[in-house]
Motif scaffolding. Sequence first.
Motif, PDB file in Angstrom:
ATOM      1  N   TYR A   1       0.787  -1.174   0.069  1.00 55.65           N
ATOM      2  CA  TYR A   1       0.037  -0.201  -0.210  1.00 55.65           C
ATOM      3  C   TYR A   1       0.863   1.246   0.018  1.00 55.65           C
ATOM      4  CZ  TYR A   1      -4.348  -2.593   0.858  1.00 55.65           C
ATOM      5  OH  TYR A   1      -5.408  -3.154   0.659  1.00 55.65           O
ATOM      6  N   ARG A   2       0.420   2.081  -0.643  1.00 55.33           N
ATOM      7  CA  ARG A   2       1.313   3.394  -0.971  1.00 55.33           C
ATOM      8  C   ARG A   2       0.241   4.759  -0.728  1.00 55.33           C
ATOM      9  NH1 ARG A   2       1.887   7.671  -4.702  1.00 55.33           N
ATOM     10  NH2 ARG A   2       3.943   8.547  -4.763  1.00 55.33           N
ATOM     11  N   TYR A   3       0.831   5.647   0.186  1.00 52.73           N
ATOM     12  CA  TYR A   3       0.239   7.051   0.059  1.00 52.73           C
ATOM     13  C   TYR A   3       1.228   8.031  -0.357  1.00 52.73           C
ATOM     14  CZ  TYR A   3      -2.898  10.306   1.876  1.00 52.73           C
ATOM     15  OH  TYR A   3      -3.973  11.352   2.326  1.00 52.73           O
ATOM     16  N   ASP A   4       0.543   8.838  -1.216  1.00 49.67           N
ATOM     17  CA  ASP A   4       1.236   9.972  -1.808  1.00 49.67           C
ATOM     18  C   ASP A   4       1.114  11.341  -0.628  1.00 49.67           C
ATOM     19  OD1 ASP A   4       2.527  12.219  -2.926  1.00 49.67           O
ATOM     20  OD2 ASP A   4       0.901  12.143  -4.713  1.00 49.67           O
ATOM     21  N   LEU A   5       2.224  11.433   0.208  1.00 52.42           N
ATOM     22  CA  LEU A   5       2.339  12.347   1.293  1.00 52.42           C
ATOM     23  C   LEU A   5       2.224  13.745   0.728  1.00 52.42           C
ATOM     24  CD1 LEU A   5       4.533  10.639   3.629  1.00 52.42           C
ATOM     25  CD2 LEU A   5       1.986  10.900   3.873  1.00 52.42           C
ATOM     26  N   GLU A   6       2.717  13.985  -0.721  1.00 49.93           N
ATOM     27  CA  GLU A   6       2.785  15.393  -0.985  1.00 49.93           C
ATOM     28  C   GLU A   6       0.980  15.752  -1.636  1.00 49.93           C
ATOM     29  OE1 GLU A   6       6.871  16.230  -3.139  1.00 49.93           O
ATOM     30  OE2 GLU A   6       5.692  14.626  -4.087  1.00 49.93           O
ATOM     31  N   SER A   7       0.461  14.803  -1.345  1.00 55.81           N
ATOM     32  CA  SER A   7      -0.942  15.328  -1.679  1.00 55.81           C
ATOM     33  C   SER A   7      -1.969  15.592  -0.526  1.00 55.81           C
ATOM     34  CB  SER A   7      -1.792  13.986  -2.699  1.00 55.81           C
ATOM     35  OG  SER A   7      -1.895  13.024  -1.931  1.00 55.81           O
ATOM     36  N   LEU A   8      -1.281  15.155   0.456  1.00 55.16           N
ATOM     37  CA  LEU A   8      -2.052  15.748   1.775  1.00 55.16           C
ATOM     38  C   LEU A   8      -2.086  17.090   2.022  1.00 55.16           C
ATOM     39  CD1 LEU A   8      -3.047  13.646   4.197  1.00 55.16           C
ATOM     40  CD2 LEU A   8      -0.891  14.211   5.450  1.00 55.16           C
ATOM     41  N   ASP A   9      -3.487  17.468   2.429  1.00 61.92           N
ATOM     42  CA  ASP A   9      -3.244  18.741   2.495  1.00 61.92           C
ATOM     43  C   ASP A   9      -2.612  19.221   3.863  1.00 61.92           C
ATOM     44  OD1 ASP A   9      -5.369  19.039   0.670  1.00 61.92           O
ATOM     45  OD2 ASP A   9      -7.134  18.911   1.990  1.00 61.92           O
ATOM     46  N   ASP A  10      -2.083  20.514   3.433  1.00 60.87           N
ATOM     47  CA  ASP A  10      -1.010  21.097   4.530  1.00 60.87           C
ATOM     48  C   ASP A  10      -2.119  21.392   5.840  1.00 60.87           C
ATOM     49  OD1 ASP A  10       1.013  21.280   2.897  1.00 60.87           O
ATOM     50  OD2 ASP A  10       0.627  23.194   2.212  1.00 60.87           O
ATOM     51  N   ASP A  11      -3.210  21.578   5.929  1.00 57.68           N
ATOM     52  CA  ASP A  11      -3.948  21.642   7.035  1.00 57.68           C
ATOM     53  C   ASP A  11      -4.668  20.561   7.670  1.00 57.68           C
ATOM     54  OD1 ASP A  11      -5.762  21.151   5.233  1.00 57.68           O
ATOM     55  OD2 ASP A  11      -7.059  22.980   5.828  1.00 57.68           O
ATOM     56  N   TYR A  12      -4.298  19.199   7.009  1.00 62.51           N
ATOM     57  CA  TYR A  12      -4.720  17.960   7.786  1.00 62.51           C
ATOM     58  C   TYR A  12      -4.716  17.619   8.986  1.00 62.51           C
ATOM     59  CZ  TYR A  12      -5.403  12.719   7.585  1.00 62.51           C
ATOM     60  OH  TYR A  12      -5.897  11.528   7.760  1.00 62.51           O
ATOM     61  N   LEU A  13      -5.493  17.687   9.793  1.00 66.76           N
ATOM     62  CA  LEU A  13      -5.314  17.366  11.426  1.00 66.76           C
ATOM     63  C   LEU A  13      -4.822  18.650  12.029  1.00 66.76           C
ATOM     64  CD1 LEU A  13      -4.275  13.657  11.842  1.00 66.76           C
ATOM     65  CD2 LEU A  13      -6.454  14.461  11.829  1.00 66.76           C
ATOM     66  N   LEU A  14      -4.880  19.801  11.427  1.00 63.55           N
ATOM     67  CA  LEU A  14      -4.292  20.883  12.327  1.00 63.55           C
ATOM     68  C   LEU A  14      -5.681  21.529  12.836  1.00 63.55           C
ATOM     69  CD1 LEU A  14      -1.351  22.221  10.343  1.00 63.55           C
ATOM     70  CD2 LEU A  14      -1.336  20.730  12.251  1.00 63.55           C
TER      71      LEU A  14
END
Length: 128
Positions: free
Chosen positions: A115-128
């Motif tokens: 399984y792969r997750y592209d962390l560059e696609s994660l929103d900058d405000d994810y969980l903030l």
Amino acid sequence: IDPGLDCQGRMSKPGTVLGAFYIKPNYPGRCSHVCNGGFITNPNYRRMGVAKIMGKVFLRAAKDLGYKSSYFNLVFKSNVESVALWESLGFERVAVLENAARLKGVEGLDTAYGYRYDLESLDDDYLL
């Protein structure tokens, strides 16, 4: 989770560990921008959302640590909870390895997924 409350909003004993995880390079050197992780949930708190909380925090922390993607190379088909967790968090199944492992409680050889997750696609405000 508020201090003293478990993931179901119940009081937990001080010092109770609901789960733990780590983040590390999948392979040092040329591939050190890809991370891997390991997770364990206290058996008394399984199927209560602990793993999902840890998975979300893993994604945020991995991005904050500068990793570009995450890759889990041995998610076993027989671990249906793990498969469901990673897919629910948006991980993409990118590999299938038949007859990958002899596991206790599994007849024959189990299949492993990557399984792969592209962390560059994660929103900058994810969980903030």
